[in-house]
Scaffold this motif. Structure first.
Motif, mmCIF file in Angstrom:
data_model
loop_
_atom_site.group_PDB
_atom_site.id
_atom_site.type_symbol
_atom_site.label_atom_id
_atom_site.label_comp_id
_atom_site.label_asym_id
_atom_site.label_seq_id
_atom_site.Cartn_x
_atom_site.Cartn_y
_atom_site.Cartn_z
ATOM 1 N N ARG A 104 58.922 25.028 13.212
ATOM 2 C CA ARG A 104 57.393 24.439 12.683
ATOM 3 C C ARG A 104 57.440 23.053 12.677
ATOM 4 O O ARG A 104 56.231 22.302 13.136
ATOM 5 C CB ARG A 104 57.745 25.220 11.058
ATOM 6 C CG ARG A 104 57.489 26.570 10.905
ATOM 7 C CD ARG A 104 57.126 26.410 9.318
ATOM 8 N NE ARG A 104 58.133 26.653 8.989
ATOM 9 C CZ ARG A 104 59.442 27.513 8.719
ATOM 10 N NH1 ARG A 104 58.700 29.163 8.750
ATOM 11 N NH2 ARG A 104 60.459 27.498 8.242
ATOM 12 N N ARG A 105 58.420 22.612 13.069
ATOM 13 C CA ARG A 105 57.993 21.041 13.274
ATOM 14 C C ARG A 105 57.701 20.237 14.410
ATOM 15 O O ARG A 105 57.695 19.315 14.742
ATOM 16 C CB ARG A 105 59.357 20.115 12.357
ATOM 17 C CG ARG A 105 59.461 20.522 10.770
ATOM 18 C CD ARG A 105 61.096 20.130 10.017
ATOM 19 N NE ARG A 105 60.976 19.024 11.176
ATOM 20 C CZ ARG A 105 62.954 18.189 11.368
ATOM 21 N NH1 ARG A 105 63.826 19.170 10.897
ATOM 22 N NH2 ARG A 105 62.857 16.897 11.529
ATOM 23 N N MET A 106 58.159 21.180 15.127
ATOM 24 C CA MET A 106 57.735 20.895 16.273
ATOM 25 C C MET A 106 56.520 21.058 16.939
ATOM 26 O O MET A 106 55.643 20.292 17.088
ATOM 27 C CB MET A 106 58.987 21.589 17.185
ATOM 28 C CG MET A 106 59.743 21.056 17.339
ATOM 29 S SD MET A 106 61.548 22.223 18.562
ATOM 30 C CE MET A 106 61.122 21.345 20.167
ATOM 31 N N LEU A 107 56.007 21.925 16.219
ATOM 32 C CA LEU A 107 54.740 22.510 16.427
ATOM 33 C C LEU A 107 54.120 21.499 16.096
ATOM 34 O O LEU A 107 52.959 20.832 16.043
ATOM 35 C CB LEU A 107 53.776 23.862 15.802
ATOM 36 C CG LEU A 107 54.848 24.894 16.651
ATOM 37 C CD1 LEU A 107 54.411 25.635 15.163
ATOM 38 C CD2 LEU A 107 53.554 25.238 17.607
ATOM 39 N N GLU A 108 54.348 21.069 15.212
ATOM 40 C CA GLU A 108 53.587 19.724 13.824
ATOM 41 C C GLU A 108 53.390 18.859 14.964
ATOM 42 O O GLU A 108 53.054 17.472 15.054
ATOM 43 C CB GLU A 108 53.832 19.298 12.798
ATOM 44 C CG GLU A 108 53.518 20.333 11.411
ATOM 45 C CD GLU A 108 54.708 20.206 10.414
ATOM 46 O OE1 GLU A 108 55.245 19.502 9.762
ATOM 47 O OE2 GLU A 108 55.087 21.380 9.381
ATOM 48 N N GLY A 109 54.774 18.219 15.528
ATOM 49 C CA GLY A 109 54.440 16.975 16.285
ATOM 50 C C GLY A 109 54.107 17.396 17.245
ATOM 51 O O GLY A 109 52.628 16.046 17.660
ATOM 52 N N PHE A 110 53.436 18.425 18.180
ATOM 53 C CA PHE A 110 53.187 18.029 19.119
ATOM 54 C C PHE A 110 50.956 18.432 18.651
ATOM 55 O O PHE A 110 50.213 17.490 19.544
ATOM 56 C CB PHE A 110 52.613 19.840 19.751
ATOM 57 C CG PHE A 110 54.221 20.096 20.392
ATOM 58 C CD1 PHE A 110 54.045 19.395 21.985
ATOM 59 C CD2 PHE A 110 54.536 21.135 19.891
ATOM 60 C CE1 PHE A 110 55.388 19.481 22.603
ATOM 61 C CE2 PHE A 110 55.717 21.707 20.875
ATOM 62 C CZ PHE A 110 56.453 21.130 22.380
ATOM 63 N N ASN A 111 51.000 18.992 17.550
ATOM 64 C CA ASN A 111 49.914 18.086 16.475
ATOM 65 C C ASN A 111 49.929 16.538 16.524
ATOM 66 O O ASN A 111 48.542 16.328 16.810
ATOM 67 C CB ASN A 111 49.561 18.603 16.004
ATOM 68 C CG ASN A 111 47.916 18.394 15.358
ATOM 69 O OD1 ASN A 111 47.457 18.875 15.902
ATOM 70 N ND2 ASN A 111 48.225 18.668 13.162
ATOM 71 N N SER A 112 50.669 15.950 16.513
ATOM 72 C CA SER A 112 50.948 15.009 17.017
ATOM 73 C C SER A 112 51.002 13.942 18.107
ATOM 74 O O SER A 112 51.211 13.080 18.463
ATOM 75 C CB SER A 112 51.763 13.738 15.927
ATOM 76 O OG SER A 112 52.124 14.795 14.693
ATOM 77 N N ARG A 113 50.272 15.158 18.781
ATOM 78 C CA ARG A 113 50.389 14.367 20.008
ATOM 79 C C ARG A 113 52.067 14.250 20.762
ATOM 80 O O ARG A 113 52.532 13.230 21.637
ATOM 81 C CB ARG A 113 49.551 13.393 20.570
ATOM 82 C CG ARG A 113 48.198 14.235 20.209
ATOM 83 C CD ARG A 113 47.573 12.562 20.768
ATOM 84 N NE ARG A 113 46.015 13.189 20.674
ATOM 85 C CZ ARG A 113 44.642 13.661 21.100
ATOM 86 N NH1 ARG A 113 45.107 13.336 22.486
ATOM 87 N NH2 ARG A 113 43.863 13.666 20.884
ATOM 88 N N LEU A 114 52.935 14.328 19.979
ATOM 89 C CA LEU A 114 54.440 13.623 20.903
ATOM 90 C C LEU A 114 54.592 15.217 22.091
ATOM 91 O O LEU A 114 54.041 15.591 22.019
ATOM 92 C CB LEU A 114 55.443 14.663 20.119
ATOM 93 C CG LEU A 114 54.759 12.752 18.787
ATOM 94 C CD1 LEU A 114 56.471 13.415 17.414
ATOM 95 C CD2 LEU A 114 55.636 11.434 19.103
ATOM 96 N N SER A 115 55.667 14.711 22.816
ATOM 97 C CA SER A 115 55.570 15.466 24.051
ATOM 98 C C SER A 115 56.960 16.543 23.281
ATOM 99 O O SER A 115 58.046 16.154 23.364
ATOM 100 C CB SER A 115 55.892 14.780 24.945
ATOM 101 O OG SER A 115 57.314 14.162 25.146
ATOM 102 N N SER A 116 57.156 17.935 24.585
ATOM 103 C CA SER A 116 58.720 18.691 24.224
ATOM 104 C C SER A 116 59.382 17.478 24.489
ATOM 105 O O SER A 116 60.573 17.384 23.488
ATOM 106 C CB SER A 116 58.459 19.223 25.216
ATOM 107 O OG SER A 116 57.341 20.152 26.028
ATOM 108 N N ALA A 117 59.850 16.389 25.537
ATOM 109 C CA ALA A 117 61.086 15.693 25.598
ATOM 110 C C ALA A 117 61.594 14.775 23.716
ATOM 111 O O ALA A 117 62.325 14.781 23.395
ATOM 112 C CB ALA A 117 60.749 15.094 26.814
ATOM 113 N N GLU A 118 60.107 13.788 23.646
ATOM 114 C CA GLU A 118 59.811 13.897 22.103
ATOM 115 C C GLU A 118 60.987 14.088 21.167
ATOM 116 O O GLU A 118 61.516 13.810 20.702
ATOM 117 C CB GLU A 118 58.792 12.755 21.973
ATOM 118 C CG GLU A 118 58.572 11.673 22.785
ATOM 119 C CD GLU A 118 56.941 10.731 22.603
ATOM 120 O OE1 GLU A 118 57.162 10.175 22.993
ATOM 121 O OE2 GLU A 118 56.240 12.005 22.894
#
Lengths: 338, 783
Positions: free
Chosen positions: B523-537
Motif C-alpha cells: 500500500r505504501r509503495m502504491l502511495e509512493g508511485f502516486n507521489s511520482r517516486l520510481s520503483s528503485a526509490e
C-alpha cells in the motif's frame, strides 16, 4: 379445417390398437477404425435402447460393414444386395398398422446430381433407396439418414406418411456429422421429452439432436458444417426448424420408435370407466383450447395471454386430479377383486 | 453502417489521376522548387499554414506544367502533395504516384524510396512501407534514414526490434535528429526516462528548434512530473509555432502509452483546439474518450477523424465495432455498468455482477480506496472485437485490459470452452482499476501486473497462474530478468514467452515482499508511485534495500522456494530422451528418485499397464518433487485416477483438491472433484468447487443443473434460483423442465409470483406435465 386436422393428430385420445415398430439399421463404410467404431456404437446403442423399450428383437435388423465386429448383433454385411434383401423382408413382414424405421449411419457423398450412401462394394444412391422403399406404402415410414452429404435424400424419399430426416441439408456438407449420435441419445433420454408425455417423439429427437449439435460446435468454436433437415408433409422440402403448427413436424410429433405398453394398459383401464372416459374427453378439449390460444399468442398482450393460459392450465390441473382419483378408485377395485 | 477504408497500395498507382490545375498562375523555374519547398516547410513549422499551402500549391502547378522532371524534382513535388494531403486527402495518393515516378526515373534514388516509405507508414500501410525501406537498404544497407524508417515500421508492428534498428541508424549518423527523437520516444514508452533525456539533449544540441524533439521533451517532463520544465517546454514550442497541434498529439499519445488516458483526452482536446484539421487529434481524443468511458463523445470524435483521414484502419475498425454496440445489453448497478452481448447476457451478467461486487469490496477494504466513478465492464464474445476495442486491430494476445474506469475482456465464449478462467481475469483487471486509480495511473507495468496476479491468488485457490517446467528452465538458463529490469519483460520482450514468464515472476516478487515485509508496504509503495517516486526509490525507501540488493534478495528467495524442484527438473532435452525399453526406464526411475520427469514417465507407463501400485509409487515421487506443478500431465490428476480405480474416493479427492489449488483452469478437475465430494456426501464442498467451474465454462448446462440440485439439497434456494436461471438462459432442449425447475426453486424461495410465471412458461410448452400442473395448483394456493 387444416389446422383442426393437425390438432387431432397431436391430441387425439390414445387408441387401443397398438402398432409394432420395425427397425432396420444400416451402417456403412467407416473408412477409418475411429469412424467404424462410432457407427457401430451408435447402432448398438440404438438397438439396446429399442430392446429395453419393448421393441421385439425379431423386429430389429442390423447390417454393418464388418459382421465380425459383433456377430450377435449384426445380421450380415451391409452391401447393396443385403440392403435390398433386408428392405424386401421388412416390407413383407410389416403389418399395415406398423411403423417402419430405417437408420443409415456412415459416410455419404455427392457425385453430380446423385447422392450416395457409402457401403461395402458399390455405393447405394438416394434413387436406389427410393425404388427399394416403394413397397412400403401403407405403413408410416421414418428414414433417418445420419451420413454426410445426406440432404438430397429428402427430395428423393419424401412422400405422404413418410418422415425423412437427414443430418445435412445438402450434398456439399461433406464433413462427418455429429447428428446421428445425438439423435440416438435423444431416443433414450428424458431430457429430449420436451412435452413431458413420457415418450420421445421423432420430432423431439430431431430437435434435441439439432440443438446438441449446435452446442457442441459452439463449444468447440467450430463453424457449423451440418444442418439437419426434417420433412414429413411430403412436399420434398426439408425444414431446419420444423413446426407442427405451420409446416413439417406434425407427423414426426406423433411417431414414437418404441412400444408404449404401460400407457396402452392405462388406456384399457380408462376405456372401461365411463367417468374416466368423460374426463379424458374433457382433457382433450382443454388441450385443444390451449393449442388454439398458443396459436393466437401474438394477438395478446403478454399479461392477458398468460392469464388466459393460466385458467386453462388450472382446468387441466383439476382434470388431472380428478383422473387420478378415478384411476386410484379403479385400481383399488382391481386389488379387491384379486 | 458500412464504412470504406481507403487503402494505400502501390498497386493502385496506375489508376490514380495526377492533380490537374490548382488554379494558380504562378510559374516556377527549376532552381526555385527546392527553395520553395523549404520555405513552405519553414512556414508550416511556424504555423503559417495558409501561406505554406499556397506555396505548396505552386509546386503542384509546376508539376502540371512541366514536360519532364528529374527524380529529385519529383521527390520535391511529391513531398508538397503529401503536406497538402491534410486538407485534400486525394493528394496523398498523388504524392505516392509521384514518388513512384521518381523511383521509376531513378531506381537508385534512395530519398524517394525513404520518403515513399514514410508516407505509406504515415497512412498506416506498414507492409508496403517496410518494402520501400528494405529496397532503400538494398541500395545502401547503412543508410541512416532508411534504417530509421524501418525502425518506425517495426514499432508500428509492435516489434521489439525497433530499438535495435534505430540505434544502428544512430551509430551511423549520431546527428540524425529524427532518429534521436524517435529513440527517445521508445525509451519513454519503456519508462527509461534517463536514456530518453540523453537522446533529446543530443537532438536539441543539433537542432534547438526541432519541434518534434521539443514535443517529446515536453512529454518526458510531463511523465516524470517535472512540472516547471514541462510548462517551459510548452511555451518554447508554442513560441516557435502557435498552431503546432503535434505538440499535444505527441503528449496525448505518450500519455496514453503510459496509461494516462484522462490526460491523453485533455491533451488531444487542446490539439483539436489548436488545429481543427488535425485528424490525428480527433482520433486520439475519441480513442481515449472510449477508454475512459465517454462512449458517445468518443464515437463522435472518431467519426470526425475518419472523415478527414479515411486511411486510418484503427479508427475504421473501432467505428465498425461501435456500430455493433446496439447488440449489447447493459446491466446497470450502483458501482458497475456491465456490458455483455445480448446472446449471452442472461447467463453471464449475473455472475459478472456478483464477482465484480465481491472484488470491489475486497479491494476497497484492502487498499482503503474507492474508485470515484462507476466502472464499465465490457465482455466481448469475439476475440477480434475485444482486440479492436483494445488496440484498434485484431490479433492482440491478451485476455483482458483495464483502462482504469473501463475494463474490456474476452467473454468465455470467445475462447474454447473450458480453457479460460474469465473470473480470475476479471479479478485481475479490477485490481488494475484500483491500482491505477490509487496511483493516478503512475504505477509501473511490472508492479501492477505482478500485484494483480498476486491478488488473483488471494481471491481463489488456483487462480493466478502456476509454475511450469519451462518457467523454471528459463530461470535456470538465465532468461528471467532481475526485478530492476522486469518492466522490459512486459514492454520489450526479447523472446515470445517472456511476457507470460514476467507476469508470474512479478507475482512471485509480491509473495516475497509480503512474506518479508508484510502487505502494508505494498500500500505504501502504491502511495509512493502516486507521489511520482520510481520503483528503485520506493524499494530503497520502503523496503530498505538498494535496487541491486533487492534483486539479489529476490533471487535468493526464488532459489530457496524452488530449490528441490530446480534440482529435480533437468533440462528438458535430457529428461525426454530415455534410452532402452520401458522396463529399463522404470528401473532407472526406481534408482533415480530425484528426477522429476523420469518419475512421471514411469508412473504414466505403469498406469497405462494397469499397474496401479507401481504407478502410485512413481507418481507420488513426482508430485513431491514438483508439488507446485498443475499443468499438462501433472501427477495429481493421474494419482486421482489411480485412487478412483482403487475405489478410494477420499484419496482421489485429496489429489484433485491439491490440483485445483494450484491450477484454477483445470475444468475437468473441478467437475470430477465435485462428483467425488458428492459421493463422499459433502454436498457443500461439492457446490463450492463446482461454483468455481462456472468461472471457466458458464455455458455448461449440466454444471448449472448439478449446482442447482446441490443448492436445493442444502436448502439454499436463492442460489438454486440463480443456477436454474442460468439453465433457462442457456436454452436447453427440455425447456419445459428447465422452467419447471426454476419455478420450483422460486416457490421454495417463497417467491410465488416469479414461480407462477415460470410454471406457466413450462406448461405452455408441455401442458400435460403432471408435476408442473401440481406445482401450479400449489402456487395458486399461496397467491
Amino acid at each position: 379445417m387444416r389446422a383442426l386436422a393437425v390438432l387431432l393428430i397431436v391430441f387425439a385420445i390414445p387408441q387401443l390398437v397398438r402398432a409394432d415398430s420395425q427397425l432396420l439399421i444400416i451402417s456403412g463404410l467407416g473408412g477409418e477404425e475411429e469412424f467404424s467404431r462410432i457407427f457401430y456404437d451408435w447402432s448398438a446403442a440404438l438397438i439396446k435402447a429399442a430392446r429395453r423399450s419393448g421393441v421385439a428383437p425379431d423386429n430389429i435388423v442390423y447390417l454393418a460393414e464388418d459382421p465380425e465386429r459383433d456377430p450377435q448383433l449384426i445380421k450380415t454385411r451391409s452391401d447393396k444386395a443385403a440392403i435390398s434383401a433386408a428392405i424386401g423382408d421388412l416390407s413383407a413382414r410389416a403389418g399395415p398398422a406398423d411403423d417402419v424405421y430405417i437408420f443409415l449411419f456412415g459416410h455419404g457423398s455427392g457425385r453430380g446430381a446423385q447422392t450416395f450412401f457409402n457401403i461395402p462394394g458399390p455405393d447405394i444412391s438416394a434413387g436406389d433407396f427410393a425404388r427399394l422403399l416403394q413397397p412400403i406404402a401403407s405403413q408410416r415410414l421414418v428414414v433417418v439418414n445420419a451420413t454426410s452429404s445426406s440432404g438430397p435424400f429428402v427430395r428423393a424419399l419424401s412422400g405422404p406418411g413418410r418422415v425423412i430426416i437427414t443430418a445435412t441439408s445438402k450434398a456439399a456438407e461433406r464433413y462427418f456429422p455429429e447428428f446421428g449420435g445425438y439423435f440416438v441419445a435423444a431416443l433414450d433420454s428424458d431430457s429430449a421429452d420436451t412435452d413431458k408425455d413420457n415418450k420421445v417423439s421423432i420430432l423431439e429427437a430431431f430437435n434435441f439432436a439439432k440443438r446438441e449439435v449446435r452446442r457442441e460446435y459452439d463449444s468447440d468454436k467450430r463453424l457449423l458444417t451440418e444442418h439437419a433437415l426434417l420433412d414429413d408433409n411430403g412436399d420434398k422440402e426439408g425444414s431446419r426448424e420444423p413446426d407442427p403448427l405451420t409446416a413439417d413436424g406434425a407427423l414426426a410429433a406423433s411417431l414414437f420408435l418404441y412400444a408404449t405398453t404401460k400407457s396402452a394398459d392405462k388406456t384399457e383401464i380408462q376405456a372401461m370407466n365411463p367417468r374416466l372416459s368423460a374426463l379424458l374427453t374433457k382433457k382433450a378439449d382443454i388441450e385443444n383450447r390451449i393449442l388454439a390460444l398458443r396459436k393466437r399468442k401474438a394477438d395478446f398482450e403478454a399479461d392477458a395471454y398468460y392469464r388466459q393460459l393460466e385458467q386453462l392450465l388450472l382446468e387441466l390441473a383439476h382434470n388431472l386430479k380428478a383422473r387420478r382419483g378415478e384411476e386410484n378408485t379403479a385400481s383399488g377395485q382391481d386389488e379387491e377383486k384379486s | 453502417m458500412s464504412r470504406l477504408i481507403v487503402l494505400f497500395f502501390l498497386s493502385l498507382m496506375a489508376s490514380i489521376a495526377v492533380a490537374q490545375d490548382s488554379g494558380s498562375d504562378t510559374q516556377l523555374n527549376e532552381p526555385d522548387i527546392g527553395a520553395t519547398l523549404a520555405d513552405a516547410l519553414a512556414e508550416l513549422n511556424r504555423g503559417e499554414r495558409e501561406n505554406a499551402f499556397a506555396r505548396l500549391r505552386t509546386l503542384i502547378d509546376y508539376y502540371n506544367n512541366s514536360a519532364e522532371l528529374s527524380a529529385e524534382e519529383l521527390v520535391i513535388i511529391a513531398t508538397a502533395a503529401q503536406h497538402l494531403g491534410v486538407v485534400e486527402p486525394q493528394l496523398y495518393k498523388d504524392a505516392v504516384r509521384v514518388f513512384d515516378e521518381a523511383i521509376a526515373s531513378d531506381p537508385n534514388n534512395i530519398d524517394a524510396r525513404i520518403a515513399l516509405g514514410n508516407l505509406l507508414l504515415e497512412k498506416y500501410n506498414s507492409t508496403e512501407a517496410v518494402l520501400a525501406f528494405r529496397e532503400a537498404l538494398a541500395i545502401d544497407p547503412e543508410h541512416p534514414g532508411a534504417l530509421l524508417g524501418l525502425a518506425r515500421s517495426q514499432h508500428f508492428d509492435f516489434s521489439s526490434q525497433a530499438l535495435e534498428t534505430v540505434s544502428h541508424s544512430l551509430e551511423i549518423d549520431p546527428q540524425l535528429v529524427a532518429a534521436r527523437v524517435f529513440r527517445a520516444r521508445l525509451f519513454i514508452e519503456l519508462e527509461q526516462y534517463d536514456s530518453a533525456y540523453e537522446d533529446l539533449a543530443k537532438a536539441l544540441d543539433t537542432d534547438g528548434g526541432d519541434l518534434q524533439a521539443l514535443a517529446v521533451l515536453a512529454s518526458a517532463n510531463f511523465l516524470t512530473g517535472k512540472d516547471a520544465e514541462f510548462e517551459q517546454t510548452l511555451a518554447r514550442v508554442l513560441a516557435l509555432n502557435p498552431r503546432y497541434a503535434e505538440l499535444y498529439n505527441t503528449l496525448a499519445e505518450l500519455a496514453a502509452r503510459n496509461r494516462l488516458y484522462r490526460e491523453a483526452v485533455d491533451f488531444a482536446s487542446q490539439a483539436v483546439q489548436l488545429d481543427e484539421t488535425s485528424w490525428r487529434a480527433y482520433g486520439l481524443l475519441g480513442t481515449n474518450q472510449l477508454r475512459t468511458g465517454a462512449i458517445a463523445e468518443g464515437i463522435s470524435n472518431l467519426e470526425k477523424s475518419f472523415a478527414g483521414d479515411p486511411y486510418n484502419v484503427w479508427i475504421k475498425n473501432t467505428l465498425d465495432l461501435a456500430d455493433t454496440f446496439t447488440e449489447y445489453d447493459t446491466l446497470d448497478q450502483e458501482r458497475f455498468s456491465i456490458i455483455t452481448h445480448s446472446s449471452e447476457s442472461a447467463v453471464l451478467a449475473p455472475y459478472i455482477r456478483d464477482l465484480a461486487e465481491e472484488a470491489y469490496d475486497f479491494y476497497r477494504s484492502r487498499y482503503g480506496y474507492q474508485p470515484p466513478e462507476k466502472i464499465r465492464i465490457e465482455f466481448y464474445p469475439r476475440h477480434a472485437d475485444f482486440s479492436v476495442r483494445t488496440v484498434g486491430l485484431g490479433g492482440i494476445g491478451i485476455l483482458g485490459v483495464s483502462f482504469g474506469p473501463v475494463l474490456a475482456m474476452d467473454s468465455p465464449s470467445a475462447r474454447q470452452a473450458g480453457h479460460f478462467n474469465w473470473g480470475s481475469t476479471l479479478w485481475h483487471e479490477l485490481a488494475h482499476t484500483f491500482h491505477l486509480g490509487m496511483t493516478r495511473n503512475r504505477v509501473p507495468r511490472w508492479f501492477s501486473e505482478g500485484l494483480a496476479v498476486y491478488e488473483e491468488r488471494q481471491a481463489r485457490p488456483g487462480w493466478g497462474g502456476d509454475v511450469s517446467i519451462e518457467f523454471l528452465q528459463a530461470y535456470r538458463d538465465g532468461k528471467l530478468l532481475p526485478v530492476s529490469e522486469l518492466n522490459n519483460g512486459f514492454l520489450r520482450p526479447s523472446y515470445p514467452e517472456q511476457v507470460i514468464y514476467s507476469y508470474y515472476q512479478a507475482s512471485l516478487v509480491f509473495d516475497f515482499i509480503v512474506s518479508e515485509w508484510g502487505f502494508d508496504v505494498i500500500r505504501r509503495m502504491l502511495e509512493g508511485f502516486n507521489s511520482r517516486l520510481s520503483s528503485a526509490e520506493l524499494i530503497e525507501q520502503i523496503l530498505g534495500l538498494e535496487e541491486t540488493a533487492f534483486d539479489k534478495a529476490f533471487d535468493d528467495y526464488f532459489r530457496a522456494r524452488f530449490a528441490r524442484t530446480l534440482a529435480a527438473v533437468a533440462p528438458i532435452s535430457v529428461e525426454m530422451s530415455y534410452p532402452g525399453t520401458p522396463a529399463e526406464m522404470v528401473r532407472r526411475a526406481y534408482w533415480e528418485p530425484g528426477r522429476y520427469a523420469l518419475q512421471l514417465e514411469a508412473g504414466r507407463y505403469l498406469l497405462s499397464e494397469d499397474d496401479l501400485q507401481g504407478a502410485e509409487l512413481f507418481l507420488r515421487r513426482a508430485r513431491d518433487l514438483f508439488p507446485e506443478y498443475g499443468g499438462d500431465n501433472n501427477a495429481y490428476w493421474l494419482l486421482a485416477e489411480i485412487y478412483e480405480r482403487k475405489s478410494d474416493p477420499l484419496q482421489a479427492e485429496h489429489q484433485l483438491r491439491s490440483l485445483v489449488s494450484i491450477n484454477g483452469e483445470h475444468y475437468q478437475a473441478y467437475l470430477k472433484l465435485g462428483e467425488l465430494r458428492r459421493i463422499l456426501d459433502d454436498q457443500r464442498g461439492a457446490a463450492e468447487v463446482l461454483q468455481q467451474a462456472v468461472y471457466i465454462n458458464p455455458y455448461d448446462i449440466k454444471l448449472h443443473q448439478r449446482l442447482a440440485g446441490l443448492y436445493a439439497a442444502l436448502n439454499n434456494w436463492p442460489r438454486a434460483v440463480a443456477e436454474m436461471r442460468a439453465v433457462v438462459a442457456l436454452k436447453p432442449v427440455d425447456m419445459a423442465e428447465a422452467h419447471y425447475q426454476l419455478a420450483n426453486a422460486y416457490f421454495k424461495n417463497e417467491d410465488a409470483a416469479a414461480a407462477r410465471m415460470e410454471i406457466l412458461k413450462s406448461l405452455e410448452i408441455a401442458p400435460n406435465y403432471e408435476q408442473g400442473l401440481e406445482l401450479l395448483l400449489a402456487i395458486h394456493e399461496q397467491l
